[in-house]
Design a protein around this motif. Structure first.
Motif, PDB file in Angstrom:
ATOM      1  N   ASP A   1       0.821  -1.210   0.000  1.00 25.10           N
ATOM      2  CA  ASP A   1       0.000   0.000   0.000  1.00 25.10           C
ATOM      3  C   ASP A   1       0.857   1.262   0.000  1.00 25.10           C
ATOM      4  OD1 ASP A   1      -2.291  -1.531  -0.015  1.00 25.10           O
ATOM      5  OD2 ASP A   1      -2.746  -1.234   2.116  1.00 25.10           O
ATOM      6  N   ILE A   2       1.906   1.311   0.813  1.00 20.40           N
ATOM      7  CA  ILE A   2       2.723   2.531   0.884  1.00 20.40           C
ATOM      8  C   ILE A   2       3.562   2.701  -0.382  1.00 20.40           C
ATOM      9  CG2 ILE A   2       4.781   1.665   2.097  1.00 20.40           C
ATOM     10  CD1 ILE A   2       3.054   4.936   2.998  1.00 20.40           C
ATOM     11  N   LEU A   3       4.065   1.609  -0.921  1.00 15.40           N
ATOM     12  CA  LEU A   3       4.839   1.711  -2.166  1.00 15.40           C
ATOM     13  C   LEU A   3       3.945   2.153  -3.329  1.00 15.40           C
ATOM     14  CD1 LEU A   3       7.203  -1.371  -1.838  1.00 15.40           C
ATOM     15  CD2 LEU A   3       7.831   1.056  -1.621  1.00 15.40           C
ATOM     16  N   ASP A   4       2.715   1.699  -3.333  1.00 14.46           N
ATOM     17  CA  ASP A   4       1.778   2.139  -4.363  1.00 14.46           C
ATOM     18  C   ASP A   4       1.504   3.638  -4.253  1.00 14.46           C
ATOM     19  OD1 ASP A   4       1.641  -0.429  -5.370  1.00 14.46           O
ATOM     20  OD2 ASP A   4      -0.371  -0.843  -4.577  1.00 14.46           O
ATOM     21  N   VAL A   5       1.391   4.140  -3.030  1.00  7.71           N
ATOM     22  CA  VAL A   5       1.196   5.577  -2.814  1.00  7.71           C
ATOM     23  C   VAL A   5       2.427   6.334  -3.314  1.00  7.71           C
ATOM     24  CG1 VAL A   5       1.076   7.359  -1.017  1.00  7.71           C
ATOM     25  CG2 VAL A   5      -0.490   5.424  -0.946  1.00  7.71           C
ATOM     26  N   ALA A   6       3.607   5.841  -2.958  1.00 11.25           N
ATOM     27  CA  ALA A   6       4.854   6.489  -3.389  1.00 11.25           C
ATOM     28  C   ALA A   6       4.935   6.535  -4.909  1.00 11.25           C
ATOM     29  CB  ALA A   6       6.064   5.756  -2.810  1.00 11.25           C
ATOM     30  N   ASP A   7       4.495   5.476  -5.556  1.00 10.90           N
ATOM     31  CA  ASP A   7       4.529   5.410  -7.011  1.00 10.90           C
ATOM     32  C   ASP A   7       3.468   6.310  -7.656  1.00 10.90           C
ATOM     33  OD1 ASP A   7       5.652   4.240  -9.432  1.00 10.90           O
ATOM     34  OD2 ASP A   7       3.723   3.210  -9.626  1.00 10.90           O
ATOM     35  N   ALA A   8       2.316   6.451  -6.991  1.00 12.93           N
ATOM     36  CA  ALA A   8       1.213   7.222  -7.570  1.00 12.93           C
ATOM     37  C   ALA A   8       1.504   8.724  -7.643  1.00 12.93           C
ATOM     38  CB  ALA A   8      -0.070   6.986  -6.770  1.00 12.93           C
ATOM     39  N   MET A   9       2.314   9.225  -6.718  1.00 17.32           N
ATOM     40  CA  MET A   9       2.601  10.665  -6.713  1.00 17.32           C
ATOM     41  C   MET A   9       3.628  10.972  -7.803  1.00 17.32           C
ATOM     42  SD  MET A   9       1.876  13.586  -5.336  1.00 17.32           S
ATOM     43  CE  MET A   9       1.519  13.803  -3.605  1.00 17.32           C
TER      44      MET A   9
ATOM     45  N   LEU B   1       8.043  10.053   3.351  1.00 13.89           N
ATOM     46  CA  LEU B   1       8.553   8.747   2.942  1.00 13.89           C
ATOM     47  C   LEU B   1       9.936   8.471   3.522  1.00 13.89           C
ATOM     48  CD1 LEU B   1       7.372   8.688  -0.768  1.00 13.89           C
ATOM     49  CD2 LEU B   1       6.450   7.326   1.137  1.00 13.89           C
ATOM     50  N   MET B   2      10.775   9.485   3.541  1.00 12.88           N
ATOM     51  CA  MET B   2      12.126   9.296   4.071  1.00 12.88           C
ATOM     52  C   MET B   2      12.106   9.101   5.583  1.00 12.88           C
ATOM     53  SD  MET B   2      13.956   8.957   1.492  1.00 12.88           S
ATOM     54  CE  MET B   2      15.474   8.850   2.418  1.00 12.88           C
TER      55      MET B   2
ATOM     56  N   ALA C   1      12.542   7.767  -7.881  1.00 17.86           N
ATOM     57  CA  ALA C   1      13.028   6.389  -8.047  1.00 17.86           C
ATOM     58  C   ALA C   1      14.000   6.006  -6.928  1.00 17.86           C
ATOM     59  CB  ALA C   1      13.701   6.224  -9.400  1.00 17.86           C
ATOM     60  N   GLU C   2      14.808   6.939  -6.484  1.00 15.63           N
ATOM     61  CA  GLU C   2      15.759   6.668  -5.394  1.00 15.63           C
ATOM     62  C   GLU C   2      15.029   6.458  -4.068  1.00 15.63           C
ATOM     63  OE1 GLU C   2      19.706   9.210  -6.541  1.00 15.63           O
ATOM     64  OE2 GLU C   2      17.874  10.373  -6.090  1.00 15.63           O
ATOM     65  N   VAL C   3      14.025   7.267  -3.826  1.00 16.07           N
ATOM     66  CA  VAL C   3      13.233   7.128  -2.599  1.00 16.07           C
ATOM     67  C   VAL C   3      12.548   5.764  -2.589  1.00 16.07           C
ATOM     68  CG1 VAL C   3      11.244   8.020  -1.311  1.00 16.07           C
ATOM     69  CG2 VAL C   3      12.901   9.616  -2.317  1.00 16.07           C
TER      70      VAL C   3
ATOM     71  N   TYR D   1       3.145  -0.092  12.365  1.00 18.21           N
ATOM     72  CA  TYR D   1       2.341   1.074  12.719  1.00 18.21           C
ATOM     73  C   TYR D   1       2.803   2.291  11.917  1.00 18.21           C
ATOM     74  CZ  TYR D   1       0.885   5.236  15.201  1.00 18.21           C
ATOM     75  OH  TYR D   1       0.397   6.475  15.489  1.00 18.21           O
ATOM     76  N   GLN D   2       4.112   2.482  11.812  1.00 25.11           N
ATOM     77  CA  GLN D   2       4.658   3.617  11.065  1.00 25.11           C
ATOM     78  C   GLN D   2       4.196   3.581   9.607  1.00 25.11           C
ATOM     79  OE1 GLN D   2       6.732   6.316  11.806  1.00 25.11           O
ATOM     80  NE2 GLN D   2       6.368   5.837  13.952  1.00 25.11           N
ATOM     81  N   VAL D   3       4.259   2.415   8.989  1.00 27.32           N
ATOM     82  CA  VAL D   3       3.848   2.296   7.583  1.00 27.32           C
ATOM     83  C   VAL D   3       2.375   2.666   7.438  1.00 27.32           C
ATOM     84  CG1 VAL D   3       3.504   0.693   5.654  1.00 27.32           C
ATOM     85  CG2 VAL D   3       5.608   0.580   7.005  1.00 27.32           C
ATOM     86  N   ARG D   4       1.542   2.133   8.299  1.00 28.08           N
ATOM     87  CA  ARG D   4       0.102   2.403   8.220  1.00 28.08           C
ATOM     88  C   ARG D   4      -0.202   3.872   8.525  1.00 28.08           C
ATOM     89  NH1 ARG D   4      -2.039  -0.625   4.741  1.00 28.08           N
ATOM     90  NH2 ARG D   4      -2.338  -2.778   5.285  1.00 28.08           N
ATOM     91  N   ASN D   5       0.474   4.429   9.515  1.00 25.77           N
ATOM     92  CA  ASN D   5       0.282   5.827   9.885  1.00 25.77           C
ATOM     93  C   ASN D   5       0.620   6.748   8.702  1.00 25.77           C
ATOM     94  OD1 ASN D   5       0.016   8.212  11.498  1.00 25.77           O
ATOM     95  ND2 ASN D   5       2.209   8.167  11.870  1.00 25.77           N
ATOM     96  N   HIS D   6       1.770   6.527   8.097  1.00 22.25           N
ATOM     97  CA  HIS D   6       2.180   7.386   6.994  1.00 22.25           C
ATOM     98  C   HIS D   6       1.349   7.139   5.735  1.00 22.25           C
ATOM     99  CE1 HIS D   6       5.283   9.610   8.982  1.00 22.25           C
ATOM    100  NE2 HIS D   6       5.574   8.497   9.620  1.00 22.25           N
TER     101      HIS D   6
END
Length: 149
Positions: free
Chosen positions: A13-21, A41-42, A72-74, A121-126
């Protein structure tokens, strides 16, 4: 195994968000006081790495200098960090999950199960925070887009 499945779902889920932006929006923040999309993300990568380092008995390095990192680096850093975390979590037995270990933040002991709930928790929170960043930029979050109509 259940924890690893939860980890995989959260990471996807978080990687998909990172990719969508879009790359040009990685510096976006809704207000001057907020962290940028990239900063969020960082921070997540750094916090997860601290859990990994603590689990290894190592001292965490200072946070990554990331202001100039490309999308891409992030994403590559996140993938590598999450993969390491998943491998460590997946190698634990049920008995090991019940053992007491030092939590990376503060001065307390917790079970390994509780320990590994920290980065999850951190992944879900962010994820929840970054969905708002997407919406403010007119982007449908991937978790919403995947829902059946």
């Amino acid at each position: 195994k259940e924890m690893v499945l939860g980890w995989q779902r959260a990471v996807t889920d978080i990687l998909d968000v990172a990719d969508a932006m879009p790359e040009e929006k990685y510096g976006y923040k809704a207000t001057p006081e907020m962290a940028t999309f990239r900063d969020q993300l960082m921070h997540l990568a750094d916090a997860t790495q601290r859990f990994i380092d603590t689990a290894k008995g190592a001292k965490s390095e200072p946070a990554h200098a990331h202001a100039a990192m490309k999308k891409a680096e992030v994403i590559a850093l996140l993938k590598q960090t999450f993969q390491t975390g998943q491998e460590m979590l997946g190698s634990l037995t049920d008995a090991q999950l019940l053992e007491q270990v030092k939590f990376p933040f503060g001065n307390r002991m917790v079970t390994r199960y509780t320990f590994w709930q920290g980065p999850l928790y951190q992944v879900r929170n962010h994820h929840g925070q970054l969905v708002v960043y997407l919406r403010l930029n007119g982007i449908v979050p991937p978790t919403t887009a995947r829902r059946p109509a």
